[in-house]
Design a protein around this motif. Sequence first.
Motif, PDB file in Angstrom:
ATOM      1  N   PHE A 120       0.875  -1.176   0.000  1.00  8.68           N
ATOM      2  CA  PHE A 120       0.000   0.000   0.000  1.00  8.68           C
ATOM      3  C   PHE A 120       0.907   1.220   0.000  1.00  8.68           C
ATOM      4  O   PHE A 120       1.578   1.500   0.976  1.00  8.68           O
ATOM      5  N   ARG A 121       0.945   1.936  -1.145  1.00  5.50           N
ATOM      6  CA  ARG A 121       1.884   3.047  -1.303  1.00  5.50           C
ATOM      7  C   ARG A 121       1.170   4.270  -1.875  1.00  5.50           C
ATOM      8  O   ARG A 121       0.171   4.141  -2.569  1.00  5.50           O
ATOM      9  N   SER A 122       1.735   5.434  -1.586  1.00  4.97           N
ATOM     10  CA  SER A 122       1.144   6.687  -2.050  1.00  4.97           C
ATOM     11  C   SER A 122       2.182   7.523  -2.793  1.00  4.97           C
ATOM     12  O   SER A 122       3.365   7.531  -2.432  1.00  4.97           O
ATOM     13  N   TYR A 123       1.688   8.235  -3.798  1.00  6.97           N
ATOM     14  CA  TYR A 123       2.551   9.048  -4.662  1.00  6.97           C
ATOM     15  C   TYR A 123       1.887  10.388  -4.943  1.00  6.97           C
ATOM     16  O   TYR A 123       0.660  10.510  -4.943  1.00  6.97           O
ATOM     17  N   ARG A 124       2.704  11.353  -5.242  1.00  5.57           N
ATOM     18  CA  ARG A 124       2.253  12.594  -5.876  1.00  5.57           C
ATOM     19  C   ARG A 124       2.718  12.486  -7.320  1.00  5.57           C
ATOM     20  O   ARG A 124       3.857  12.090  -7.594  1.00  5.57           O
ATOM     21  N   GLU A 129       5.902  13.721 -13.253  1.00 10.67           N
ATOM     22  CA  GLU A 129       6.934  13.379 -12.274  1.00 10.67           C
ATOM     23  C   GLU A 129       6.295  12.671 -11.083  1.00 10.67           C
ATOM     24  O   GLU A 129       5.347  13.175 -10.472  1.00 10.67           O
ATOM     25  N   VAL A 130       6.827  11.500 -10.743  1.00 11.58           N
ATOM     26  CA  VAL A 130       6.306  10.668  -9.662  1.00 11.58           C
ATOM     27  C   VAL A 130       7.189  10.815  -8.429  1.00 11.58           C
ATOM     28  O   VAL A 130       8.407  10.651  -8.508  1.00 11.58           O
ATOM     29  N   THR A 131       6.571  11.120  -7.296  1.00 13.36           N
ATOM     30  CA  THR A 131       7.290  11.221  -6.030  1.00 13.36           C
ATOM     31  C   THR A 131       6.563  10.375  -4.996  1.00 13.36           C
ATOM     32  O   THR A 131       5.397  10.646  -4.686  1.00 13.36           O
ATOM     33  N   GLU A 132       7.231   9.347  -4.484  1.00 13.94           N
ATOM     34  CA  GLU A 132       6.611   8.540  -3.435  1.00 13.94           C
ATOM     35  C   GLU A 132       6.623   9.327  -2.136  1.00 13.94           C
ATOM     36  O   GLU A 132       7.539  10.105  -1.867  1.00 13.94           O
ATOM     37  N   GLU A 133       5.570   9.135  -1.336  1.00 10.71           N
ATOM     38  CA  GLU A 133       5.463   9.833  -0.064  1.00 10.71           C
ATOM     39  C   GLU A 133       5.160   8.850   1.061  1.00 10.71           C
ATOM     40  O   GLU A 133       4.637   7.760   0.827  1.00 10.71           O
ATOM     41  N   GLU A 134       5.479   9.250   2.260  1.00  9.98           N
ATOM     42  CA  GLU A 134       5.196   8.449   3.437  1.00  9.98           C
ATOM     43  C   GLU A 134       3.685   8.365   3.654  1.00  9.98           C
ATOM     44  O   GLU A 134       2.957   9.306   3.340  1.00  9.98           O
ATOM     45  N   VAL A 135       3.237   7.239   4.207  1.00  9.85           N
ATOM     46  CA  VAL A 135       1.835   7.055   4.561  1.00  9.85           C
ATOM     47  C   VAL A 135       1.754   6.944   6.076  1.00  9.85           C
ATOM     48  O   VAL A 135       2.395   6.082   6.677  1.00  9.85           O
ATOM     49  N   SER A 136       0.976   7.818   6.690  1.00 14.01           N
ATOM     50  CA  SER A 136       0.736   7.785   8.124  1.00 14.01           C
ATOM     51  C   SER A 136      -0.696   7.329   8.357  1.00 14.01           C
ATOM     52  O   SER A 136      -1.639   7.984   7.903  1.00 14.01           O
ATOM     53  N   VAL A 137      -0.849   6.191   9.045  1.00 15.11           N
ATOM     54  CA  VAL A 137      -2.182   5.654   9.338  1.00 15.11           C
ATOM     55  C   VAL A 137      -2.554   6.067  10.757  1.00 15.11           C
ATOM     56  O   VAL A 137      -1.793   5.846  11.702  1.00 15.11           O
TER      57      VAL A 137
END
Length: 155
Positions: A120-124, A129-137
Amino acid sequence: MLTIDLATRDAIIAHARRDHPDEACGVVAGAIGSDLPTRFIPMLNAAMSPTFYEFDSGDLLKLYREMDDNDEEPVIVYHSHTATEAYPSRTDINLAGEPGAHYVLVSTRDGAHEDGPVDFRSYRIVDGEVTEEEVSVVDRYVDGTDVPTEQKAEH
């Protein structure tokens, strides 16, 4: 960073598992400018494909009208990959039309559609341009803020 409540994260994963072997897709709306995903909206993959997703144009128009009426915007646009990692494909990147949204991908490959942890991953995605970001649950949102939880995104 994407902050998402546990129930919404779990609903996205459940949708991805339910639609497997086809890709699942949907939106999580939130108040304009809040960056908090609060209204889970699973959508039908009109392509009904294990390798591609497509929102039904009529359903998407209806959704955008609802969001407009509710002063909401798409905070998360999500879909699943059924046989590859949770990373945007070239097609995903080309179709990313919401520069302010978090693009969440869930991979249900290698038996993850049945049980166990999923990727389970999140991107902008802005201008290709793809930038992966941290996911805080978090457990839940309280007055527009978040309450931390011990549970982290499954990888």
